[in-house]
Scaffold this motif. Sequence first.
Motif, PDB file in Angstrom:
ATOM      1  N   ASN A 429       0.829  -1.214   0.000  1.00  0.00           N
ATOM      2  CA  ASN A 429       0.000   0.000   0.000  1.00  0.00           C
ATOM      3  C   ASN A 429       0.856   1.254   0.000  1.00  0.00           C
ATOM      4  OD1 ASN A 429      -2.866  -0.584  -0.054  1.00  0.00           O
ATOM      5  ND2 ASN A 429      -2.572  -1.632   1.900  1.00  0.00           N
ATOM      6  N   SER A 430       1.947   1.225   0.766  1.00  0.00           N
ATOM      7  CA  SER A 430       2.831   2.382   0.826  1.00  0.00           C
ATOM      8  C   SER A 430       3.518   2.625  -0.510  1.00  0.00           C
ATOM      9  CB  SER A 430       3.877   2.179   1.920  1.00  0.00           C
ATOM     10  OG  SER A 430       4.842   3.203   1.910  1.00  0.00           O
ATOM     11  N   LEU A 431       3.941   1.541  -1.157  1.00  0.00           N
ATOM     12  CA  LEU A 431       4.647   1.676  -2.428  1.00  0.00           C
ATOM     13  C   LEU A 431       3.713   2.130  -3.549  1.00  0.00           C
ATOM     14  CD1 LEU A 431       6.862  -1.543  -2.318  1.00  0.00           C
ATOM     15  CD2 LEU A 431       7.716   0.797  -2.355  1.00  0.00           C
ATOM     16  N   LEU A 432       2.569   1.455  -3.675  1.00  0.00           N
ATOM     17  CA  LEU A 432       1.676   1.728  -4.806  1.00  0.00           C
ATOM     18  C   LEU A 432       0.932   3.047  -4.620  1.00  0.00           C
ATOM     19  CD1 LEU A 432       0.217  -1.841  -5.439  1.00  0.00           C
ATOM     20  CD2 LEU A 432       2.338  -0.821  -6.275  1.00  0.00           C
ATOM     21  N   ALA A 433       0.421   3.268  -3.428  1.00  0.00           N
ATOM     22  CA  ALA A 433      -0.274   4.533  -3.106  1.00  0.00           C
ATOM     23  C   ALA A 433      -1.275   4.917  -4.187  1.00  0.00           C
ATOM     24  CB  ALA A 433       0.757   5.655  -2.895  1.00  0.00           C
ATOM     25  N   ARG A 434      -2.127   3.945  -4.567  1.00  0.00           N
ATOM     26  CA  ARG A 434      -3.142   4.212  -5.596  1.00  0.00           C
ATOM     27  C   ARG A 434      -4.523   4.030  -4.989  1.00  0.00           C
ATOM     28  NH1 ARG A 434      -1.691   1.925 -11.523  1.00  0.00           N
ATOM     29  NH2 ARG A 434      -3.965   2.167 -11.559  1.00  0.00           N
ATOM     30  N   PRO A 435      -5.391   5.037  -5.091  1.00  0.00           N
ATOM     31  CA  PRO A 435      -6.727   4.916  -4.513  1.00  0.00           C
ATOM     32  C   PRO A 435      -7.602   3.895  -5.228  1.00  0.00           C
ATOM     33  CG  PRO A 435      -6.517   6.958  -5.775  1.00  0.00           C
ATOM     34  CD  PRO A 435      -5.147   6.356  -5.681  1.00  0.00           C
ATOM     35  N   ASP A 436      -7.234   3.535  -6.453  1.00  0.00           N
ATOM     36  CA  ASP A 436      -8.051   2.579  -7.203  1.00  0.00           C
ATOM     37  C   ASP A 436      -7.666   1.138  -6.920  1.00  0.00           C
ATOM     38  OD1 ASP A 436      -5.591   2.973  -8.446  1.00  0.00           O
ATOM     39  OD2 ASP A 436      -6.358   2.353 -10.401  1.00  0.00           O
ATOM     40  N   ILE A 437      -6.685   0.913  -6.052  1.00  0.00           N
ATOM     41  CA  ILE A 437      -6.243  -0.439  -5.740  1.00  0.00           C
ATOM     42  C   ILE A 437      -6.405  -0.694  -4.254  1.00  0.00           C
ATOM     43  CG2 ILE A 437      -4.291  -2.035  -5.732  1.00  0.00           C
ATOM     44  CD1 ILE A 437      -3.227  -0.660  -8.185  1.00  0.00           C
ATOM     45  N   ILE A 438      -7.049  -1.797  -3.929  1.00  0.00           N
ATOM     46  CA  ILE A 438      -7.273  -2.190  -2.538  1.00  0.00           C
ATOM     47  C   ILE A 438      -6.352  -3.378  -2.236  1.00  0.00           C
ATOM     48  CG2 ILE A 438      -8.954  -3.059  -0.866  1.00  0.00           C
ATOM     49  CD1 ILE A 438     -11.132  -1.754  -2.613  1.00  0.00           C
ATOM     50  N   ILE A 439      -5.524  -3.224  -1.220  1.00  0.00           N
ATOM     51  CA  ILE A 439      -4.611  -4.292  -0.805  1.00  0.00           C
ATOM     52  C   ILE A 439      -4.837  -4.541   0.674  1.00  0.00           C
ATOM     53  CG2 ILE A 439      -2.204  -5.034  -0.633  1.00  0.00           C
ATOM     54  CD1 ILE A 439      -1.537  -2.967  -2.805  1.00  0.00           C
ATOM     55  N   GLU A 440      -5.162  -5.785   1.030  1.00  0.00           N
ATOM     56  CA  GLU A 440      -5.415  -6.084   2.428  1.00  0.00           C
ATOM     57  C   GLU A 440      -5.145  -7.554   2.706  1.00  0.00           C
ATOM     58  OE1 GLU A 440      -9.451  -5.060   3.147  1.00  0.00           O
ATOM     59  OE2 GLU A 440     -10.283  -6.532   1.762  1.00  0.00           O
ATOM     60  N   ALA A 441      -4.678  -7.817   3.934  1.00  0.00           N
ATOM     61  CA  ALA A 441      -4.485  -9.196   4.365  1.00  0.00           C
ATOM     62  C   ALA A 441      -5.844  -9.802   4.672  1.00  0.00           C
ATOM     63  CB  ALA A 441      -3.600  -9.229   5.601  1.00  0.00           C
ATOM     64  N   THR A 442      -6.037 -11.018   4.179  1.00  0.00           N
ATOM     65  CA  THR A 442      -7.315 -11.699   4.423  1.00  0.00           C
ATOM     66  C   THR A 442      -7.045 -12.898   5.331  1.00  0.00           C
ATOM     67  OG1 THR A 442      -7.037 -12.930   2.346  1.00  0.00           O
ATOM     68  CG2 THR A 442      -8.293 -10.878   2.262  1.00  0.00           C
ATOM     69  N   SER A 443      -7.813 -13.939   5.197  1.00  0.00           N
ATOM     70  CA  SER A 443      -7.677 -15.085   6.090  1.00  0.00           C
ATOM     71  C   SER A 443      -6.331 -15.782   5.885  1.00  0.00           C
ATOM     72  CB  SER A 443      -8.816 -16.077   5.835  1.00  0.00           C
ATOM     73  OG  SER A 443      -8.792 -16.517   4.495  1.00  0.00           O
ATOM     74  N   GLY A 444      -5.819 -16.338   6.969  1.00  0.00           N
ATOM     75  CA  GLY A 444      -4.563 -17.072   6.892  1.00  0.00           C
ATOM     76  C   GLY A 444      -3.424 -16.163   6.471  1.00  0.00           C
ATOM     77  N   ASN A 445      -2.641 -16.623   5.490  1.00  0.00           N
ATOM     78  CA  ASN A 445      -1.512 -15.845   4.981  1.00  0.00           C
ATOM     79  C   ASN A 445      -1.808 -15.262   3.608  1.00  0.00           C
ATOM     80  OD1 ASN A 445       0.265 -16.133   7.158  1.00  0.00           O
ATOM     81  ND2 ASN A 445       0.878 -18.175   6.474  1.00  0.00           N
ATOM     82  N   ALA A 446      -3.072 -15.083   3.273  1.00  0.00           N
ATOM     83  CA  ALA A 446      -3.451 -14.558   1.969  1.00  0.00           C
ATOM     84  C   ALA A 446      -3.490 -13.033   1.980  1.00  0.00           C
ATOM     85  CB  ALA A 446      -4.803 -15.114   1.542  1.00  0.00           C
ATOM     86  N   ILE A 447      -3.114 -12.460   0.838  1.00  0.00           N
ATOM     87  CA  ILE A 447      -3.192 -11.013   0.649  1.00  0.00           C
ATOM     88  C   ILE A 447      -3.998 -10.756  -0.614  1.00  0.00           C
ATOM     89  CG2 ILE A 447      -1.892  -8.898   0.231  1.00  0.00           C
ATOM     90  CD1 ILE A 447       0.456 -10.208   1.664  1.00  0.00           C
TER      91      ILE A 447
END
Length: 584
Positions: A429-447
Motif C-alpha cells: 500500500n505504501s509503495l503503490l499509493a493508488r486509490p483505485d487499488i485495494i490491498i489487504e491481508a485476508t484469512s490465513g496468509n493470503a493477501i
Amino acid sequence: MTSILTNSSSLAALQTLRSIHSQLSATQGQVSSGLRVATASDNATYWSISTTMRSDSMAISAVSDALGVGAAKVDVAYAGLNAVLDLLSEVKARLVAAEEDGVDKAEIQSELDQLKEQVRNIATSSSFSGVNWLNTEIADIYDKTLNRAAVVSSFVRGAEGGVGVKKMDVDLSQIALFNSTGGGLLQADPRDLGTIGGLRFPFAPDGTMSSYSVGNESGFTPSDVKFMFNGPLAFGVGDEISFDVTIDADNPADPISPPYHPGDTTHVVIERATVDAVLPSANGVISTYKEYAAVLSSALSGSGATAAIYWEYDPPWSKNIVDVPDQIGITYIGNSSLDGSSLQITGFTSTVGSGGLSNSAIQYGERRSSMTLNFEPFRVYEEVVVNFDLRVGRESSASYSFDKDYVNPLLGVDDGLIATSDDMATLLNSLLARPDIIIEATSGNAISVRTDPSIDRKSGQKSGIGFWGINVNIEPIPKLNFLDIDIEQNPQKVTEYIQYIDVVSGKVASGAAMLGALQQRIDMQSEFADRLMSSISKGVGRLVDADLDEASTRLKALQTQEQLAMQSLQIANANAEILMQLFR
C-alpha cells in the motif's frame, strides 16, 4: 689615554676573543652535528617544522611497515582464492562426467569428497598472523559495520594540524568462503528472499524464481456468436439482411454500481450491392460458409465486431489444421473508449433467409481485476533492492522498488523483516499509493490485491491486474552449500550442482579480482610512502642541515682569529707591565 685603573686595550681584546669563542663554538657544533639548526635557540621556526616533520616521517615509516603486513594478508587470501578456483574447476569436471550414463556415481562422489575437503583445508589455512579472511566468524556477514577488515594505508596531517591514519577497507562478504553464521561464498546465501511475500513463485526445480506473480489476472473477451451456415442465399434487387450489433455494454453482474452503459449499437445491412462488392462473380448468390463469413466481415466493418470461420487440429494434437465445415462466428473486437465488454446480435430480419444467423443472447467478457498472494515471511538485507512492475488493465506498467532502508522505518523494525501478511499489505500500500487499488491481508496468509470497482469499471479483456518484471539486484545467489554436494544420494541434482558451481565460481573469481585490485593499490601506496619519506628528509635537510664545506672553512678562519685575538690580549697586558715599572 693611559690609566692605572682601566686597561682599555685589554678589554677590547678580551671582548673580541669572547665573540670569536662564541662563533667558534657554534661552528664547531655545526661541524660535529651536521646541523645548522640543532636546537630551538638556533632558529625556533625551522626547529619546530623539522621536529614535526621528523615525527611524521617516523609515522609514515610505521605505515609502510603496516602496509607490508596488509600486503601479506592480501597475498595469502588471494593465493587461497586462486587455489579454490582451480579446485572448483575440478569439481565441475567431475560433475559433468557424472551426467554420462553408466558412470559410477559413488566413485565420482569419493573424488568430490576429497576435493571438498581440500577446499575446506585451504580456507582454514589461509591465515597470516592469526588473521583469516577466507574462514570468518561474523554475526552478520552482510552488515557493513561487521564485515569490514582494514589495512592501514597512510598517515595524514591536516591544514590545521590535526592528524589521522587512513585505512583501506576490505569487504569480507566478497571473499570469505565460509562464515560461522552462513553467507560465505561457498555457503547458501541467507539473503534469499524466496517468493518475496508471494509476489513470485519457484519457476524451475533448481529454485530459480519467476519474474512475475502466479496470481496475475487478465479478463476475457466475450464469447463468439456461433452459428452453422444453411445457405445458399440468393440476393435480388431489394433483398436484404439486417440486424443490430451491440458491443461493450456494462455487465450489471460485475461489482460495479449503476448506471450501466448500454453499449454501442451499429445497424448492419447486407444487400445485393454488398454481396457484389465482396463476391463480384457470384451474381448475388452466397453459396458457402466461407463466402458468407467474408460478406459478414465486410458488413461488420466499423461495428466493433467481425466474422470468421473456425479451424481445428485433425487428428487432435497433430500439426494438421483443417476448417470446421459450415461453422461461422461473429467475433468481438470492441470499443476501447467504453469500460464494458459485451457482444449481442438483435433485431435480425431477412428477405432471403438467415443463413443460420439469428438474434443472440448477450455475451459478456469476464472481468478479472483481483488476485491473491500467498504470503511467506522474508527479510530484506543491506544493499538488497527489490524491483517490480504493476500493470492494471491496459495501462502502461509502473515501476516500484524497496530496500531495507525503506522497510525499517515503515514497519518500525531494524532488521528488514516482513513478518506477517499485514506487514506485506502495509508495504505494498505504501509503495503503490493508488486509490483505485485495494490491498489487504485476508484469512490465513493470503493477501488480496484488487481494483476498486467504484473507480475501475473496466471489464472483460480491458480488465486485469498483475505484478511483472520482478527482480532482486543480488540474484542469482547460491542456494546450496558446497560441502553438501552429493551426487550419490541426489543423482537427479547433477545439473543443479553444475549450475551452482558456475554461480559460486563467478563469485570466487570476483573476490580474487577485488583482492588483485587491492594488491595493486597497496603496492602503489607503499611506493608512495617511500617517496614521501625521502621527500620529507630532503625538505627537513634544506631547513636545518649545515653546509659542511662552508662550516669547515669558517672554523679554520675562526681558529686563526682566535690565535690573533689571544696575541692581542697578550700585547695589551704587556703594556700594563711597562707602566707598573714606573712605580718600582
